[in-house]
Write a protein that holds these residues in place. Structure first.
Motif, PDB file in Angstrom:
ATOM      1  N   ALA A 240       0.451  -0.956  -0.123  1.00 13.82           N
ATOM      2  CA  ALA A 240       0.400   0.060   0.204  1.00 13.82           C
ATOM      3  C   ALA A 240       0.647   0.970   0.055  1.00 13.82           C
ATOM      4  CB  ALA A 240      -0.408  -0.122   1.466  1.00 13.82           C
ATOM      5  N   GLY A 241       2.058   1.273   0.230  1.00 13.46           N
ATOM      6  CA  GLY A 241       3.211   2.100  -0.301  1.00 13.46           C
ATOM      7  C   GLY A 241       3.344   2.761   0.790  1.00 13.46           C
ATOM      8  N   TRP A 242       3.824   1.570   1.941  1.00 13.70           N
ATOM      9  CA  TRP A 242       4.468   2.447   3.682  1.00 13.70           C
ATOM     10  C   TRP A 242       6.262   1.568   2.891  1.00 13.70           C
ATOM     11  CZ3 TRP A 242       2.627   3.614   7.800  1.00 13.70           C
ATOM     12  CH2 TRP A 242       1.855   4.459   8.578  1.00 13.70           C
ATOM     13  N   THR A 243       6.973   2.009   3.592  1.00 16.83           N
ATOM     14  CA  THR A 243       7.869   1.920   3.337  1.00 16.83           C
ATOM     15  C   THR A 243       9.136   1.924   4.922  1.00 16.83           C
ATOM     16  OG1 THR A 243       8.638   4.068   3.846  1.00 16.83           O
ATOM     17  CG2 THR A 243       8.719   3.184   0.993  1.00 16.83           C
ATOM     18  N   VAL A 244      10.255   0.419   5.156  1.00 17.62           N
ATOM     19  CA  VAL A 244      10.259   0.155   6.064  1.00 17.62           C
ATOM     20  C   VAL A 244      11.547   0.953   6.165  1.00 17.62           C
ATOM     21  CG1 VAL A 244      11.457  -1.814   7.240  1.00 17.62           C
ATOM     22  CG2 VAL A 244       9.992  -1.872   5.927  1.00 17.62           C
ATOM     23  N   GLU A 245      11.512   1.460   6.999  1.00 20.06           N
ATOM     24  CA  GLU A 245      12.726   2.750   7.958  1.00 20.06           C
ATOM     25  C   GLU A 245      13.708   1.845   8.183  1.00 20.06           C
ATOM     26  OE1 GLU A 245      11.732   6.148   9.663  1.00 20.06           O
ATOM     27  OE2 GLU A 245      11.142   6.775   8.221  1.00 20.06           O
ATOM     28  N   ARG A 246      13.999   0.851   9.304  1.00 20.33           N
ATOM     29  CA  ARG A 246      14.388   0.167  10.342  1.00 20.33           C
ATOM     30  C   ARG A 246      14.027  -0.200  11.419  1.00 20.33           C
ATOM     31  NH1 ARG A 246      12.999   5.469  12.965  1.00 20.33           N
ATOM     32  NH2 ARG A 246      15.437   6.692  11.851  1.00 20.33           N
ATOM     33  N   PRO A 247      14.716  -1.874  11.099  1.00 24.45           N
ATOM     34  CA  PRO A 247      14.091  -2.846  12.486  1.00 24.45           C
ATOM     35  C   PRO A 247      14.647  -2.271  14.135  1.00 24.45           C
ATOM     36  CG  PRO A 247      16.666  -3.293  11.447  1.00 24.45           C
ATOM     37  CD  PRO A 247      15.832  -1.676  10.621  1.00 24.45           C
ATOM     38  N   PHE A 248      14.102  -3.038  14.952  1.00 20.21           N
ATOM     39  CA  PHE A 248      13.955  -3.242  16.182  1.00 20.21           C
ATOM     40  C   PHE A 248      14.011  -4.173  16.608  1.00 20.21           C
ATOM     41  CE2 PHE A 248      12.629   1.548  15.353  1.00 20.21           C
ATOM     42  CZ  PHE A 248      13.795   1.643  16.046  1.00 20.21           C
ATOM     43  N   GLN A 249      14.883  -4.882  17.779  1.00 20.23           N
ATOM     44  CA  GLN A 249      15.166  -5.700  18.190  1.00 20.23           C
ATOM     45  C   GLN A 249      14.478  -5.404  19.693  1.00 20.23           C
ATOM     46  OE1 GLN A 249      16.139  -9.293  17.029  1.00 20.23           O
ATOM     47  NE2 GLN A 249      14.924  -9.471  19.130  1.00 20.23           N
ATOM     48  N   ARG A 250      13.732  -6.294  19.978  1.00 19.96           N
ATOM     49  CA  ARG A 250      12.904  -6.390  21.372  1.00 19.96           C
ATOM     50  C   ARG A 250      13.542  -7.091  22.691  1.00 19.96           C
ATOM     51  NH1 ARG A 250       6.763  -5.318  22.733  1.00 19.96           N
ATOM     52  NH2 ARG A 250       7.415  -3.545  21.888  1.00 19.96           N
ATOM     53  N   MET A 251      14.808  -6.877  22.917  1.00 13.09           N
ATOM     54  CA  MET A 251      15.588  -7.323  24.033  1.00 13.09           C
ATOM     55  C   MET A 251      14.678  -7.612  25.482  1.00 13.09           C
ATOM     56  SD  MET A 251      18.526  -6.108  23.059  1.00 13.09           S
ATOM     57  CE  MET A 251      19.445  -8.074  23.051  1.00 13.09           C
ATOM     58  N   ARG A 252      15.243  -8.574  26.329  1.00  9.58           N
ATOM     59  CA  ARG A 252      14.287  -8.554  27.918  1.00  9.58           C
ATOM     60  C   ARG A 252      16.058  -8.722  28.905  1.00  9.58           C
ATOM     61  NH1 ARG A 252      11.931 -12.897  27.937  1.00  9.58           N
ATOM     62  NH2 ARG A 252      14.070 -13.535  28.709  1.00  9.58           N
ATOM     63  N   PHE A 253      15.907  -7.812  29.705  1.00  9.88           N
ATOM     64  CA  PHE A 253      16.915  -8.202  30.608  1.00  9.88           C
ATOM     65  C   PHE A 253      16.667  -8.940  32.018  1.00  9.88           C
ATOM     66  CE2 PHE A 253      19.915  -7.110  34.192  1.00  9.88           C
ATOM     67  CZ  PHE A 253      20.851  -8.040  33.479  1.00  9.88           C
ATOM     68  N   GLY A 254      16.851 -10.154  32.728  1.00  8.91           N
ATOM     69  CA  GLY A 254      16.035 -10.563  33.548  1.00  8.91           C
ATOM     70  C   GLY A 254      14.683 -11.622  33.110  1.00  8.91           C
ATOM     71  N   PRO A 255      14.369 -11.906  34.309  1.00  9.02           N
ATOM     72  CA  PRO A 255      13.328 -13.439  34.308  1.00  9.02           C
ATOM     73  C   PRO A 255      11.914 -12.642  33.805  1.00  9.02           C
ATOM     74  CG  PRO A 255      13.509 -12.607  36.097  1.00  9.02           C
ATOM     75  CD  PRO A 255      13.808 -11.772  35.727  1.00  9.02           C
ATOM     76  N   ALA A 256      11.543 -13.839  32.180  1.00  6.02           N
ATOM     77  CA  ALA A 256      10.506 -13.212  31.962  1.00  6.02           C
ATOM     78  C   ALA A 256       8.850 -13.520  32.609  1.00  6.02           C
ATOM     79  CB  ALA A 256      10.118 -14.482  30.646  1.00  6.02           C
ATOM     80  N   THR A 257       7.999 -12.773  32.955  1.00  4.46           N
ATOM     81  CA  THR A 257       7.326 -12.308  33.837  1.00  4.46           C
ATOM     82  C   THR A 257       6.186 -12.827  33.259  1.00  4.46           C
ATOM     83  OG1 THR A 257       6.842  -9.816  33.754  1.00  4.46           O
ATOM     84  CG2 THR A 257       8.665 -11.011  35.432  1.00  4.46           C
ATOM     85  N   VAL A 258       5.788 -12.099  31.748  1.00  5.67           N
ATOM     86  CA  VAL A 258       4.071 -11.786  31.314  1.00  5.67           C
ATOM     87  C   VAL A 258       5.016 -12.566  30.390  1.00  5.67           C
ATOM     88  CG1 VAL A 258       4.134 -10.107  32.619  1.00  5.67           C
ATOM     89  CG2 VAL A 258       5.233 -10.084  30.671  1.00  5.67           C
TER      90      VAL A 258
END
Length: 273
Positions: A240-258
């Protein structure tokens, strides 16, 4: 410079919102003064000054269930490569540990290379997309969507209670919550572009239809931070014409809680999660 000569790390206050905005504007980020006020009012923002000038920041924004978001890691151009960002992120992590919080962040590829050795674990990936719109629009789609409906869907997807954040977004001038056919999203102002997100939907078709309705009623450039694993949604946006500008990596420090019960199609932004 000896460690004893290093500039001190300070806790910033609400009056530092404009100084923070100067830093994020220098970095060409999309945050507004209102965004900075969220961090300064709801979280902890650490900063370093050179004389009276704020030259570096990092924020820790707490959410429910012993979780917090690290963001707004910014250093003014002339003060980079001095270890200021590392010191400020360490201050955020120390505060999180003292309060028993698991820390999250959304990192650029360069940032991920730094945060990985610190002990952050990668989770999902995001893609920031942009759409430049002509200066004309249809009437906004009618919607009876409520803040409570958005908040409940947000909690179901993220596992966090983010009532304070979503309320702050929704109460701003120009913000609107739009819903149709099992999809719901928030649209708000940014410094240079309007932002769509978070966005939740029963399927990719509903998500794309809602984005299309929003696009047709907007005149400003638009940004959206899509979850990379939502492949059909991403494909539909780029078609539809959207362009990808940049990626992001989600990261976690510590135990998973949810654990979320569903995957969002777009998030509130890499600075908010």
């Amino acid at each position: 410079m000896a460690a004893t000569d290093a500039p001190p790390i300070l806790k910033l206050g609400i009056d530092d919102a404009l100084a923070g905005l100067v830093l994020s504007t220098e970095a060409q980020w999309n945050q507004t003064e209102d965004d900075w006020r969220v961090f300064l009012h709801e979280g902890v923002v650490f900063g370093i000054r050179d004389g009276a000038r704020l030259v570096a920041t990092a924020a820790l924004l707490p959410y429910s269930g012993n979780n917090a978001w690290i963001s707004m890691v910014l250093v003014s151009g002339k003060h980079r490569r001095r270890g200021l960002a590392t010191r400020l992120v360490d201050a955020c992590l120390q505060t999180a540990r003292q309060n028993g919080l698991t820390s999250w962040l959304d990192a650029t590829p360069d940032g991920a290379a730094v945060y990985g050795p610190l002990g952050f674990t990668p989770t999902l990936q995001l893609r920031r997309l942009k759409l430049v719109k002509p200066a004309r629009a249809e009437a906004p789609p009618t919607s009876s969507a409520t803040l409570d409906a958005l908040r409940m869907r947000d909690r179901r997807a993220t596992g966090f209670d983010r009532t304070a954040l979503l309320s702050a977004f929704a109460q701003r001038y120009g913000s609107r919550i739009v819903a149709a056919n099992g999809a719901i999203a928030l649209v708000r102002d940014g410094r240079t572009a309007r932002h769509i997100g978070p966005l939740f939907a029963d399927d990719a078709a509903a998500a794309l239809a809602l984005v299309d309705a929003i696009v047709r009623s907007e005149t400003s450039p638009l940004l959206l931070d899509a979850v990379a694993s939502q492949g059909a949604f991403l494909d539909g946006l780029t078609s539809a014409g959207w362009t990808v500008e940049r990626p992001f990596q989600r990261m976690r420090f510590g135990p998973a809680t949810v654990t979320g019960e569903e995957m969002p199609f777009a998030v509130a932004g890499p600075e908010f999660g």
